[in-house]
Design a protein around this motif. Structure first.
Motif, PDB file in Angstrom:
ATOM      1  N   ASN A  98      10.120   8.546 -13.022  1.00  0.00           N
ATOM      2  CA  ASN A  98      10.902   7.566 -13.780  1.00  0.00           C
ATOM      3  C   ASN A  98      12.397   7.686 -13.564  1.00  0.00           C
ATOM      4  O   ASN A  98      13.180   7.153 -14.337  1.00  0.00           O
ATOM      5  N   GLY A  99      12.832   8.390 -12.512  1.00  0.00           N
ATOM      6  CA  GLY A  99      14.259   8.544 -12.251  1.00  0.00           C
ATOM      7  C   GLY A  99      14.815   9.874 -12.700  1.00  0.00           C
ATOM      8  O   GLY A  99      15.942  10.209 -12.370  1.00  0.00           O
ATOM      9  N   VAL A 100      14.040  10.648 -13.475  1.00  0.00           N
ATOM     10  CA  VAL A 100      14.467  11.981 -13.910  1.00  0.00           C
ATOM     11  C   VAL A 100      13.604  12.999 -13.173  1.00  0.00           C
ATOM     12  O   VAL A 100      12.437  13.201 -13.499  1.00  0.00           O
ATOM     13  N   GLY A 101      14.160  13.596 -12.126  1.00  0.00           N
ATOM     14  CA  GLY A 101      13.412  14.527 -11.304  1.00  0.00           C
ATOM     15  C   GLY A 101      12.621  13.851 -10.211  1.00  0.00           C
ATOM     16  O   GLY A 101      12.251  14.484  -9.223  1.00  0.00           O
ATOM     17  N   CYS A 102      12.359  12.562 -10.371  1.00  0.00           N
ATOM     18  CA  CYS A 102      11.574  11.809  -9.382  1.00  0.00           C
ATOM     19  C   CYS A 102      11.933  10.342  -9.504  1.00  0.00           C
ATOM     20  O   CYS A 102      12.051   9.817 -10.614  1.00  0.00           O
ATOM     21  N   CYS A 103      12.132   9.661  -8.365  1.00  0.00           N
ATOM     22  CA  CYS A 103      12.411   8.219  -8.391  1.00  0.00           C
ATOM     23  C   CYS A 103      11.616   7.535  -7.289  1.00  0.00           C
ATOM     24  O   CYS A 103      11.213   8.150  -6.307  1.00  0.00           O
ATOM     25  N   GLU A 104      11.384   6.232  -7.495  1.00  0.00           N
ATOM     26  CA  GLU A 104      10.612   5.441  -6.544  1.00  0.00           C
ATOM     27  C   GLU A 104      11.409   4.211  -6.128  1.00  0.00           C
ATOM     28  O   GLU A 104      12.250   3.721  -6.879  1.00  0.00           O
ATOM     29  N   ALA A 105      11.130   3.708  -4.931  1.00  0.00           N
ATOM     30  CA  ALA A 105      11.705   2.442  -4.464  1.00  0.00           C
ATOM     31  C   ALA A 105      10.611   1.679  -3.737  1.00  0.00           C
ATOM     32  O   ALA A 105       9.799   2.263  -3.012  1.00  0.00           O
ATOM     33  N   SER A 106      10.550   0.382  -3.974  1.00  0.00           N
ATOM     34  CA  SER A 106       9.556  -0.441  -3.290  1.00  0.00           C
ATOM     35  C   SER A 106      10.021  -0.748  -1.873  1.00  0.00           C
ATOM     36  O   SER A 106      11.199  -0.626  -1.541  1.00  0.00           O
ATOM     37  N   LYS A 138       0.809  -1.215   0.000  1.00  0.00           N
ATOM     38  CA  LYS A 138       0.000   0.000   0.000  1.00  0.00           C
ATOM     39  C   LYS A 138       0.848   1.275   0.000  1.00  0.00           C
ATOM     40  O   LYS A 138       0.314   2.377  -0.001  1.00  0.00           O
ATOM     41  N   ASN A 139       2.196   1.149   0.053  1.00  0.00           N
ATOM     42  CA  ASN A 139       3.065   2.320   0.130  1.00  0.00           C
ATOM     43  C   ASN A 139       4.194   2.235  -0.884  1.00  0.00           C
ATOM     44  O   ASN A 139       4.468   1.179  -1.444  1.00  0.00           O
ATOM     45  N   MET A 140       4.855   3.349  -1.091  1.00  0.00           N
ATOM     46  CA  MET A 140       6.081   3.386  -1.883  1.00  0.00           C
ATOM     47  C   MET A 140       6.982   4.480  -1.314  1.00  0.00           C
ATOM     48  O   MET A 140       6.529   5.386  -0.601  1.00  0.00           O
ATOM     49  N   LEU A 141       8.283   4.381  -1.593  1.00  0.00           N
ATOM     50  CA  LEU A 141       9.243   5.410  -1.200  1.00  0.00           C
ATOM     51  C   LEU A 141       9.498   6.301  -2.402  1.00  0.00           C
ATOM     52  O   LEU A 141       9.802   5.812  -3.489  1.00  0.00           O
ATOM     53  N   VAL A 142       9.390   7.621  -2.225  1.00  0.00           N
ATOM     54  CA  VAL A 142       9.517   8.578  -3.325  1.00  0.00           C
ATOM     55  C   VAL A 142      10.596   9.601  -2.974  1.00  0.00           C
ATOM     56  O   VAL A 142      10.705  10.031  -1.819  1.00  0.00           O
TER      57      VAL A 142
END
Length: 755
Positions: free
Chosen positions: A177-185, A134-138
């Motif tokens: 998408n890694g350009v200006g913003c990235c995510e990690a599960s 239910k979450n993600m790291l941004v």
């Protein structure tokens, strides 16, 4: 709608959505009439509660306060529900076993290279674990890297991501998408979370983007907009809290144990179920046909299905029973009384069962015959085709062509390795890492092996993967874990290595029971052997290899404490005409070369930096990165360099290895060498060949001329001979003087003051 308003709107929606509407429904969820059932717009169901006796107090709780005790801040408008150390609660779900909380974000802001403010986010909900689904790291920013830490299986866990961009034109709305913003599960079972964010260059190269930002957030509560990259400190410090979902359960015991002890909260008409393997405790739920709060002593109550929608042909045909209902035909009629199988007159009742029985019987026979024929004809063929597909996909044909010209390694079948690991039984797992799972196995000749189930191979890089297997199989060094073969018939490739049985260097440095036997001489010999391996990989073999993940956990030890370098999952081959490679940054925090992290340009000097951290681990017996230590000591390499600069080296050195003046002299020289390896710029560091030569010279400092002679020791006593340690002269101090710390050998640059 802007990022700020968008997130805030979703947050308010979550806060204003109660679990059950209506005061009557809410009051039925508490354990006693005096218990508060709502705070503001949030419903409070037992086992949570505010007043004494209104919440569940786990008898095994080791904390000073009950885990499920809440507070209601009635001074807020609207009133705010609080958990633990001032953590706002937005909702509580009994059915899902979830609790929604609100957290602020981590940020790090600059103006013209000077810090204007920063903040790190943390949440310690004790036994509650952050939801992985239910979450993600941004993280957002054009000069940003963020890491997410917590505890999992009792050990610290780390993950994170990085993002860089040169201008807003390269950033796209709604695309993280890694350009200006990235995510990690986020994995299951993580508690005590902390989110930290930092900048590579203090935003001096991207003045349009003054802040680095990171946060965990519910997956449906975040939309990225590039215009927010231009916001300054005040925007983020005043930003509303973001929703995050945590999982909760009852206590720390399993259902069975709690039921045996009579402490289980699951009572009448309920089901007790265990939580995820990574989470302690259990959860209660109502059986089908029952409703209510399953944690209350009276349990769940029967639902009268006849008062609502049901499958009966007519309302008068419905009869309610515990947990369900029956549809019954009136007198003079037969059938099931349902909408699809209604009641018919008794005079025609005999015909319908005959037709139904005959149809079902014929259908079953036809189905079984067809199923048997399809399975018999296609089963084995499909399995064979699938294995052939995997074999081609993983580069099996290319590997066969190259093996026809050399005797490099063995190709195992999928059945061979299933038999060796008892079908990959979990009891045979001996390690998990970022690049796969390692199993212990026994192959046909009773040889013990380590079988690594690697990550899925990118089809576009199959030939490179095969070339790296061939190069690794031809490495001829006694201090490298030998690659015996591989299997390419499975979806992910399987690699077969020799089995090393005495754990890792990390294990021996961090196990108090093993420290007395882990002498300075043994540590120094291990460091020398590892340095020789890296020098061999960098300079001796025809196609140089950069290990890229050198750390104490990747140095295995055999029964003689001989070092065996392992885990080449992140390694890269270096073309002979290319001194550096531009790659995605991979490795382990605490060991990563700062220059590599900043430029993404991988060189052999990146291995030198990581080896320098390993040397400091050997000297200090401290972990490379630990959030249990004060902030100034958190990163071992930085803490070590600070102590060297202050001329207080022995404040940090492991006291177990300071046994003689000779040892002290060697320790100082190794410390100097480690400092050289940890220079910020790669061009200022030594090569691994220089490091290996210096360590060999340090090893010889305390040796007598007769030391290399093993007299009457035979081969069976080799390990015992190694563990005795290197003898010293009569005074035990022939290795040098204190001043050696700042008098390195001629080819080591001066380490005082300097760079």
């Amino acid at each position: 709608m802007g990022y700020r308003n968008h997130v805030f709107t979703i947050l308010v929606t979550m806060v204003l959505t109660p679990l059950i509407t209506g005061d009557e429904a809410s009051s039925s969820l508490v354990i006693a009439p005096h218990c508060t059932s709502k705070c503001g717009n949030v419903t409070i169901p037992y086992p949570f509660g505010i007043e004494e006796g209104c919440y569940y107090d786990d008898p095994d709780n080791l904390k000073d306060y009950p885990i499920m005790k809440l507070m209601c801040d009635s001074g807020s408008n609207p009133p705010k529900l609080i958990l633990g150390d001032n953590v706002p609660v937005s909702n509580i779900s009994l059915k899902e076993g979830e609790i929604g909380i609100n957290l602020n974000m981590s940020f790090n802001c600059y103006s013209q290279g000077e810090s204007t403010g920063s903040h790190s986010t943390w949440a310690n909900l004790i036994t509650f674990t952050i939801s992985s689904t239910k979450n993600m790291l941004v993280a957002t920013g054009c000069d940003t890297y963020a890491w997410f830490t917590g505890f999992r299986h009792g050990e610290q866990y780390y993950t994170g991501c990085m993002t860089k961009c040169d201008s807003l034109n390269s950033v796209t709305d709604n695309q993280c998408n890694g350009v200006g913003c990235c995510e990690a599960s986020i994995p299951d079972g993580v508690t005590n979370i902390t989110t930290t964010v930092a900048s590579f260059d203090n935003h001096t190269d991207v003045p349009f983007n003054p802040c680095s930002v990171a946060f965990p957030v519910a997956t449906d509560a975040f939309t990225f907009l590039r215009k927010n990259l231009t916001q300054k400190l005040g925007f983020y410090s005043d930003f509303p809290l973001l929703p995050v979902v945590f999982n909760w359960g009852i206590g720390r015991q399993s259902c069975l144990k709690a039921q045996q002890q009579g402490t289980c909260l699951c009572k009448n008409n309920t089901i007790c179920s265990g939580l995820e393997p990574d989470q302690d405790g259990y959860r209660c739920e109502c059986k089908d046909g029952f409703t209510g709060n399953p944690y209350l002593p009276q349990g769940c109550q029967d639902i009268d299905e006849c008062k609502g929608a049901n499958e009966c042909e007519k309302p008068e045909y419905c009869t309610n029973i515990d947990g369900g209902y029956n549809c019954e035909c009136p007198k003079g009629y037969h059938g099931n009384g349902t909408r699809t199988d209604g009641c018919i007159s008794s005079s025609k009742a005999w015909l319908k069962p005959v037709i139904i029985t005959a149809g079902i019987g014929a259908s079953i026979i036809i189905f079984l015959v067809i199923g048997f024929l399809l399975h018999w004809r296609n089963g084995e063929r499909r399995i064979k085709q699938l294995r052939e597909t995997f074999f081609r996909q993983n580069g099996g044909l290319i590997l066969h062509q190259k093996l026809s010209r050399m005797d490099a390694l063995k190709i195992f079948t999928a059945q061979d390795l299933e038999n060796a690991t008892d079908k990959y039984n979990e009891t045979n797992i001996i390690g998990r890492g970022g690049y796969g799972i390692v199993y212990k196995g026994i192959i046909a000749n009773n040889q013990q092996v380590a079988i690594k189930r690697s990550l899925k191979v990118d089809p576009g890089q199959v030939e490179q993967f095969i070339n790296e297997i061939l190069v690794l199989s031809q490495i001829n060094n006694r201090n490298v874990v030998r690659l015996l073969g591989c299997c390419l018939e499975t979806e992910v490739p399987l690699l077969v290595y020799e089995f090393i049985n005495n754990g890792t260097l990390y294990d021996h440095l961090n196990d108090e029971a093993k420290v007395p036997l882990f002498t300075w001489n043994i540590r120094l010999r291990i460091a020398s052997e590892v340095a020789e391996v890296l020098a061999y990989l960098h300079t001796t073999i025809s196609t140089p290899i950069i290990h890229r993940d050198m750390k104490s956990m990747n140095i295995l030890l055999d029964e003689c404490y001989t070092a065996k370098v392992a885990d080449f999952g992140a390694s890269r081959l270096v073309p002979v005409d290319q001194g550096q490679l531009a790659t995605m940054v991979l490795g382990t925090l605490g060991y990563l070369d700062p220059e590599y992290m900043q430029t993404s340009e991988l060189t052999e000097k990146s291995d030198v930096y990581s080896f320098g951290v390993v040397l400091v681990e050997i000297l200090t017996r401290k972990k490379a990165l630990s959030y249990q230590r004060p902030e100034v000591e958190r990163c071992l390499a930085m803490h070590f360099l600070l102590k060297m600069k202050e001329d207080r080296l022995f404040d940090i050195i492991d006291k177990n290895i300071v046994n003689s003046q000779g040892d002290i002299a060697q320790i100082k020289k190794v410390a100097n060498l480690a400092k050289w390896c940890l220079f910020l710029k790669g061009e200022d560091r030594p090569t691994m060949k220089e490091v290996a030569m210096e360590l060999e010279g340090i090893k010889r400092m305390n040796k007598h001329p007769w030391h290399d002679v093993k007299s009457s020791y035979d081969q069976a006593n080799d390990c015992e001979y190694l563990l005795v340690g290197i003898p010293k002269d009569d005074e035990g101090n022939s290795g040098g003087k204190d001043s050696d710390l700042y008098n390195p050998p001629s080819f080591i640059p001066s380490l005082g003051g300097g760079r």
